[in-house]
Design a protein around this motif. Structure first.
Motif, short mmCIF file in Angstrom:
data_model
loop_
_atom_site.label_atom_id
_atom_site.label_comp_id
_atom_site.label_asym_id
_atom_site.label_seq_id
_atom_site.Cartn_x
_atom_site.Cartn_y
_atom_site.Cartn_z
N TYR A 170 -31.01 -23.10 47.44
CA TYR A 170 -31.04 -24.60 47.31
C TYR A 170 -31.96 -25.25 48.12
CZ TYR A 170 -26.19 -23.91 45.67
OH TYR A 170 -24.91 -23.43 45.08
N ASP A 171 -32.78 -24.63 49.15
CA ASP A 171 -33.91 -25.13 49.78
C ASP A 171 -35.15 -25.22 48.75
OD1 ASP A 171 -32.35 -25.36 52.16
OD2 ASP A 171 -33.35 -23.62 53.02
N MET A 172 -35.35 -24.13 48.15
CA MET A 172 -36.28 -24.09 47.05
C MET A 172 -36.07 -25.08 46.11
SD MET A 172 -39.10 -22.59 46.36
CE MET A 172 -39.68 -20.89 46.93
N ALA A 173 -34.94 -25.15 45.42
CA ALA A 173 -34.85 -25.87 44.41
C ALA A 173 -34.78 -27.67 45.03
CB ALA A 173 -33.30 -25.98 44.01
N ARG A 174 -34.30 -27.61 46.09
CA ARG A 174 -34.62 -29.27 46.64
C ARG A 174 -36.14 -29.64 46.94
NH1 ARG A 174 -33.05 -31.18 52.90
NH2 ARG A 174 -34.40 -33.20 52.51
N PHE A 175 -36.82 -28.41 47.36
CA PHE A 175 -38.02 -28.81 47.58
C PHE A 175 -38.87 -29.11 46.16
CE2 PHE A 175 -42.72 -27.54 47.93
CZ PHE A 175 -42.98 -28.17 49.39
N ILE A 176 -38.60 -28.21 45.10
CA ILE A 176 -39.42 -28.38 43.86
C ILE A 176 -38.90 -29.81 43.49
CG2 ILE A 176 -39.43 -27.65 41.49
CD1 ILE A 176 -40.94 -25.87 43.52
N ASP A 177 -37.75 -30.34 43.43
CA ASP A 177 -37.29 -31.57 42.95
C ASP A 177 -37.92 -32.63 43.70
OD1 ASP A 177 -35.69 -29.96 41.20
OD2 ASP A 177 -33.75 -30.49 42.25
N GLU A 178 -38.08 -32.73 45.04
CA GLU A 178 -38.83 -33.48 45.67
C GLU A 178 -40.10 -33.84 45.67
OE1 GLU A 178 -38.09 -34.15 49.91
OE2 GLU A 178 -36.18 -33.75 49.95
N VAL A 179 -40.76 -32.70 45.09
CA VAL A 179 -42.15 -32.51 44.62
C VAL A 179 -42.30 -33.49 43.24
CG1 VAL A 179 -44.37 -31.52 44.08
CG2 VAL A 179 -42.98 -30.69 45.76
N GLY A 180 -41.09 -33.21 42.66
CA GLY A 180 -41.10 -33.97 41.44
C GLY A 180 -41.91 -33.85 40.39
N SER A 181 -42.83 -32.77 39.95
CA SER A 181 -43.50 -32.52 39.07
C SER A 181 -43.36 -31.25 38.15
CB SER A 181 -45.18 -32.48 39.61
OG SER A 181 -45.98 -32.20 38.62
N PRO A 182 -43.49 -31.37 36.97
CA PRO A 182 -43.37 -30.26 36.04
C PRO A 182 -44.40 -29.15 36.43
CG PRO A 182 -44.00 -31.98 34.67
CD PRO A 182 -43.92 -32.53 36.00
N TRP A 183 -45.54 -29.63 36.96
CA TRP A 183 -46.65 -28.61 37.27
C TRP A 183 -46.56 -27.89 38.44
CZ3 TRP A 183 -49.66 -27.73 33.16
CH2 TRP A 183 -49.79 -28.65 32.29
N VAL A 184 -45.62 -28.30 39.25
CA VAL A 184 -44.98 -27.58 40.65
C VAL A 184 -43.73 -26.83 40.47
CG1 VAL A 184 -45.00 -27.59 43.05
CG2 VAL A 184 -46.76 -29.00 42.11
N GLN A 185 -43.64 -25.70 40.34
CA GLN A 185 -42.43 -25.05 40.05
C GLN A 185 -42.34 -23.58 41.12
OE1 GLN A 185 -39.78 -26.48 38.03
NE2 GLN A 185 -41.25 -28.00 37.87
N VAL A 186 -41.60 -22.72 40.53
CA VAL A 186 -41.29 -21.33 41.28
C VAL A 186 -42.11 -20.29 40.67
CG1 VAL A 186 -39.47 -20.13 42.41
CG2 VAL A 186 -39.37 -22.62 42.26
N HIS A 187 -42.31 -19.16 41.41
CA HIS A 187 -42.93 -17.86 40.93
C HIS A 187 -41.63 -17.09 41.59
CE1 HIS A 187 -46.12 -15.07 39.50
NE2 HIS A 187 -45.04 -14.38 39.99
N PHE A 188 -40.65 -16.73 40.86
CA PHE A 188 -39.31 -16.46 41.60
C PHE A 188 -39.56 -14.83 41.70
CE2 PHE A 188 -34.94 -14.82 40.24
CZ PHE A 188 -34.29 -14.71 41.65
#
Length: 284
Positions: A170-188
């Motif tokens: 949930y921390d990771m998801a929230r962080f990505i959503d706060e950045v708010g860009s499709p160009w910043v996502q997760v390498h899982f």
């Protein structure tokens, strides 16, 4: 399809059916997930080879791509050698490991030059400053980087690691959503979070934020008895990760893309075995 083309197709199919060693199995993610690996895994085996020769051996082992580190493998000065080796061998430099968040723009530019489409980033977590300050400054930095990433067409992918920052899905998801860009996502990284969580639960929460995968095993019993890092010593498919459950969650988001092995280095037979184990755990 006319009769002539139908007969040609049928003959070719029949020949494939009869060919010795022919593999007709199509797994759940066959044609959807492509296998890569971190270049550091092959350095020991490739020490007396040219880069082209090593890349060709990796292709023979079953890999389609490779991910070098920008902190020690590829530099602006030797990038042309890597590009030439990739073209000659057919091994794709699908992405890079960019390390920390400083110098992101230079890493993005170099990744594009190499032909990759993503750069893995690890966010710093300085222990001598407040957590909220680290969060806010990291979000701000990723927003800045997203502008250049979009311009260059390179995804900046944040990896879940062991530095105790973003240790919850949930921390990771929230962080990505706060950045708010499709160009910043997760390498899982499918193995890293097993110290704190459950792989398929992370896959479920992150959903389509997971753009690329790192593949490694983790064994909780060994970690408890021998030390946390010893949990990584189990071969792929023999530890605590519930791979069918992970695949179920990846299927729900129709995951397609790269999966990079990130395990210890070894010889060519060992690397070929890693590729085969990836086939099994990912059902390729």
């Amino acid at each position: 399809m006319n009769r002539r083309h139908f007969l040609q197709h049928s003959t070719a199919f029949g020949a494939a059916m009869l060919a010795p060693g022919a593999e007709l199995y199509a797994g759940q993610f066959t044609g959807k997930i492509r296998k890569s690996l971190k270049w550091g895994m092959a350095q020991k085996a490739a020490k007396d080879m040219t880069l082209v020769e090593a890349f060709k051996k990796l292709r023979a082992c079953g890999f389609e791509g490779v991910e070098p580190s920008l902190l020690g493998h590829v530099t602006v000065e030797n990038a042309d050698e890597w590009i030439a080796a990739s073209k000659e061998s057919g091994l794709i430099i699908d992405g890079t490991v960019g390390g920390r968040s400083d110098g992101l723009e230079v890493g993005i530019d170099l990744t594009k030059k190499l032909g990759g489409d993503s750069m893995l980033v690890v966010l710093a977590y300085p222990q001598d400053q407040p957590l909220q300050q680290t969060w806010d400054s990291s979000v701000k930095r990723m927003k800045e980087a997203a502008v250049h990433a979009e311009k260059q067409g390179i995804k900046v992918l944040i990896e879940n690691v062991w530095n105790t920052f973003l240790i919850s899905a949930y921390d990771m998801a929230r962080f990505i959503d706060e950045v708010g860009s499709p160009w910043v996502q997760v390498h899982f990284d499918i193995g890293n979070m097993m110290r704190w969580g459950v792989a398929e639960h992370w896959a479920q929460v992150l959903g389509k934020r997971s753009v690329k995968l790192d593949v490694k095993e983790y064994d909780l019993d060994r970690a408890m008895n021998e030390g946390m890092r010893k949990g990584f010593d189990k071969p792929l498919g023999e530890g605590s990760i519930n791979w069918p459950a992970v695949r179920t969650e990846l299927a729900k988001i129709n995951y397609t893309g790269w999966a990079a092995a990130e395990v210890k280095a070894g010889d060519w037979d060992y690397l070929a075995d890693v590729a085969k184990r990836m086939d099994r755990v990912l059902d390729l």
